[in-house]
Design a protein around this motif. Sequence first.
Motif, short mmCIF file in Angstrom:
data_model
loop_
_atom_site.label_atom_id
_atom_site.label_comp_id
_atom_site.label_asym_id
_atom_site.label_seq_id
_atom_site.Cartn_x
_atom_site.Cartn_y
_atom_site.Cartn_z
N GLY A 68 -67.51 -70.94 -97.72
CA GLY A 68 -67.66 -71.70 -96.49
C GLY A 68 -66.31 -71.98 -95.85
O GLY A 68 -65.34 -72.31 -96.53
N LYS A 77 -68.74 -81.01 -96.58
CA LYS A 77 -70.16 -80.67 -96.60
C LYS A 77 -70.42 -79.33 -95.90
O LYS A 77 -69.93 -79.11 -94.80
N PRO A 78 -71.22 -78.46 -96.53
CA PRO A 78 -71.47 -77.13 -95.97
C PRO A 78 -72.10 -77.13 -94.58
O PRO A 78 -71.89 -76.19 -93.82
N GLU A 79 -72.84 -78.19 -94.23
CA GLU A 79 -73.47 -78.18 -92.90
C GLU A 79 -72.44 -78.24 -91.76
O GLU A 79 -72.77 -77.98 -90.61
N TYR A 80 -71.18 -78.57 -92.07
CA TYR A 80 -70.13 -78.61 -91.06
C TYR A 80 -69.26 -77.36 -91.07
O TYR A 80 -68.28 -77.27 -90.34
N ASP A 81 -69.60 -76.37 -91.90
CA ASP A 81 -68.82 -75.14 -91.97
C ASP A 81 -68.83 -74.39 -90.64
O ASP A 81 -69.80 -74.45 -89.88
N ASN A 84 -68.67 -68.27 -92.94
CA ASN A 84 -68.50 -67.96 -94.35
C ASN A 84 -67.71 -66.67 -94.49
O ASN A 84 -68.04 -65.66 -93.86
N THR A 118 -69.12 -79.57 -83.06
CA THR A 118 -68.62 -79.47 -84.43
C THR A 118 -68.24 -80.85 -84.92
O THR A 118 -68.21 -81.81 -84.15
N CYS A 132 -68.92 -88.32 -93.17
CA CYS A 132 -69.82 -87.17 -93.01
C CYS A 132 -70.99 -87.27 -93.94
O CYS A 132 -70.90 -87.67 -95.04
#
Length: 132
Positions: A68, A77-81, A84, A118, A132
């Motif tokens: 990520g 947190k991956p939801e803010y990546d 990838n 973002t 976050c």
Amino acid sequence: MDPLYEQLGVDSFTTAPIFINTHNQGQIAEWLPKEERLSYYDYSVQELTNVWSCSDLWERMVINWDGGIAPCCWVEKPEYDFGNIFSNEMKNLWNNVFFVNARRVVSNKSAQAHSPKTICHRCRRQPSYLEC
């Protein structure tokens, strides 16, 4: 065998000091050094604060263990990546819609119409800590 960062097309690799949520006493106790001389925080103040003026969006990106791409080391947190590395090339990620829009917002320019918001829209270069 070449290091992973070279295989991914990265120019260089560095590590950085850890930044924590200074409002979380558990993180302070667990992660900050006991000796102030080893820390990036001022222990003489009543409440620790993170002092940071972000330039990450123009200078670096964070690649997490799962590939990520985070805009900076504060975001975990991956939801803010922003993408990838295992499914996109570095050159495509660096100027994708997330990075471009985040750079515009933190430069106090208006966001591009229809571009995704973002985490950088909340931070605006001065995180006290991103809840976050």
